[in-house]
Design a protein around this motif. Structure first.
Motif: not given
Length: 373
Positions: A169-170, A162
Motif C-alpha cells: 500500500l505504501d 494494511r
C-alpha cells in the motif's frame, strides 16, 4: 433498472438493511442513502474512516491488441500513455463535443483496461464503446455484474486496509491499482476515491462482497470506521470540488465549458470522437471565456439547490449546479457556473435567488476543502 423495471440490488443489499440503512432509488439501483446521521458519516470520513458500497458503478472491460487504440479514439484522453497498474480520469464525448460521461480508466495489463462509468451512464458508455470498436482488434465487455465495489475512505483507511493485506500500500500511488488479496479475498486495490480524502476502492467478485465488508468493519472497529451512504458521499465530493454528472457535467457542456479542458489531449495521434468540435470549443473558450465553475459560501443559513439563479446587481449571472450544508465548514455551500466577470474570489454583491429572496454568498475558489497531506 432491470429489464422488468424493478430496482437492481447490490450483493450487499441484505447487509445494508440489517444495518438499518435508509434505501433510495439511485440510477435504477436500490442504494443506501444513510445509516444514521449523514453529518456523522461525513465527519467520520474526514477524521477517521467510512465504508461505502459503490457496486452500482459501471465496469466495462476493453481487451485486445488494439484496446489502447480503441480507447484513444473513443475517449478524449491519452489512454495509450497510461502505464500498466495506473489509472486516469478522462471523459467520453459526443461528436458535437458534449460530455457523455466522466470516467476512470484503469490499465490492468498490456492489452487490458477497465473503464468505470457512472451508474446512470453505464449503458450509454458501453454502447458508445461497442459502436466505436468497429474496425479495431479489441473486445468491449459489459462487466457490471462481474464486480462488487467497496470503498474505504478517510485518514485511517491505510491502516485499516494494511491490517488485512500484504499488498504494498505504501508503494501504491494515487490513481494507481494493483491486484492483491484483502482478508483472503482476491481484489483489485485502487487508490482512488470521490471524497477528497485518502482511500481505496476494492473491486471484488460479488460473492465475496459480504465477507470483505464484514472483515473491513471488524478491522476498523478501533479506528472509528462507520458505514456511509450516498448522502454523505455527495457532501464530501461537493466540499472537495469534484464534479457530478447531471449537475456540473452534461451533454450540453463540453470539457472546456466545464473548466476541464485539460483532460482533452489534442496532441495524441489519430482522430478521436469530438476532436473537431472540441478544437472549436477550445478556441471559443479562449476568445470568449465561458461561465466559470466557482464555489459559493453562504453568509446566512439558507441552502441553495441545483437550478437556483446566481444574481448580482439585479441581473442573473449564473446558476447553481450543486448545493448542500457543509458539515466541515458549518455553512451552506454551492458550486455554480457564473459569468467570468463575477468569477474572481471575493467578487462583491453576489447572491443566490432562493425563492425570491436574494441571499448573500461569497465567491471562493474550489475546492472548499483540501486534506492535509
Amino acid at each position: 433498472m432491470s429489464s422488468t423495471g424493478e430496482l437492481r440490488h447490490t450483493a450487499l443489499d441484505a447487509l445494508h438493511r440489517s444495518l438499518g440503512a435508509t434505501m433510495t432509488d439511485f440510477a435504477g439501483w436500490d442504494m443506501p442513502l444513510r445509516y444514521g446521521s449523514e453529518r456523522d458519516e461525513h465527519n467520520a470520513v474526514r477524521t477517521k474512516a467510512g465504508l461505502f458500497d459503490l457496486s452500482h458503478m459501471g465496469e466495462i472491460t476493453v481487451t485486445g491488441p488494439q484496446a489502447a487504440a480503441l480507447l484513444d479514439y473513443a475517449l478524449v484522453g491519452n489512454i495509450g500513455g497510461v502505464k500498466p497498474g495506473r489509472a486516469r480520469y478522462t471523459m467520453i464525448c459526443r461528436a458535437d463535443g458534449g460530455i457523455l460521461d466522466d470516467l476512470i480508466v484503469y490499465r490492468l495489463g498490456e492489452t487490458e483496461y477497465m473503464v468505470v462509468a457512472n451508474a446512470s451512464n453505464a449503458q450509454v458508455v458501453l454502447d458508445a464503446l461497442a459502436e466505436g470498436s468497429a474496425g479495431f482488434d479489441a473486445e468491449v465487455r459489459d462487466d457490471r455484474d462481474a464486480y462488487a465495489l467497496i470503498a474505504v475512505q478517510g485518514p485511517e483507511s491505510p491502516g485499516i486496509l494494511r491490517s488485512l493485506t500484504d499488498a504494498d500500500l505504501d508503494g501504491l500511488k494515487y490513481y494507481a491499482g494493483l491486484p492483491g488479496t484483502v482478508a483472503g479475498v482476491p481484489a483489485l486495490i485502487a487508490r482512488t476515491g470521490y471524497t477528497g480524502e485518502d482511500g481505496f476502492e476494492l473491486f471484488v467478485k460479488p460473492e465475496h462482497a459480504v465477507e470483505l465488508w464484514q472483515a473491513l468493519t471488524k478491522a476498523g472497529e478501533g479506528a472509528g470506521l462507520v458505514p456511509c451512504g450516498l448522502s454523505c458521499r455527495d457532501t464530501l465530493r461537493l466540499e472537495a470540488g469534484m464534479p457530478l454528472y447531471g449537475h456540473e457535467l452534461s451533454t450540453s457542456l463540453t470539457p472546456f465549458d466545464a473548466g476541464l479542458g485539460r483532460v482533452v489531449k489534442f496532441e495524441k495521434e489519430g482522430d478521436f470522437v469530438g476532436r473537431e468540435a472540441l478544437r472549436e470549443a477550445a478556441a471559443r473558450a479562449e476568445q470568449n471565456p465561458p461561465r466559470v465553475l466557482v464555489g459559493l459560501v453562504a453568509e446566512g443559513r439558507r441552502v441553495p439547490r441545483a437550478g437556483y439563479a446566481v444574481v448580482a446587481g439585479g441581473e442573473v449571472i449564473g446558476e447553481v449546479t450543486s448545493g448542500a450544508p457543509s458539515p466541515t465548514l458549518g455553512k451552506p455551500i454551492a458550486m455554480a457556473y457564473v459569468d467570468a466577470a463575477h468569477a474572481a474570489p471575493g467578487t462583491p454583491g453576489v447572491g443566490v435567488d432562493i425563492r425570491g429572496s436574494h441571499e448573500p454568498y461569497e465567491v471562493v475558489a474550489l475546492p472548499f476543502y483540501k486534506r492535509q497531506k
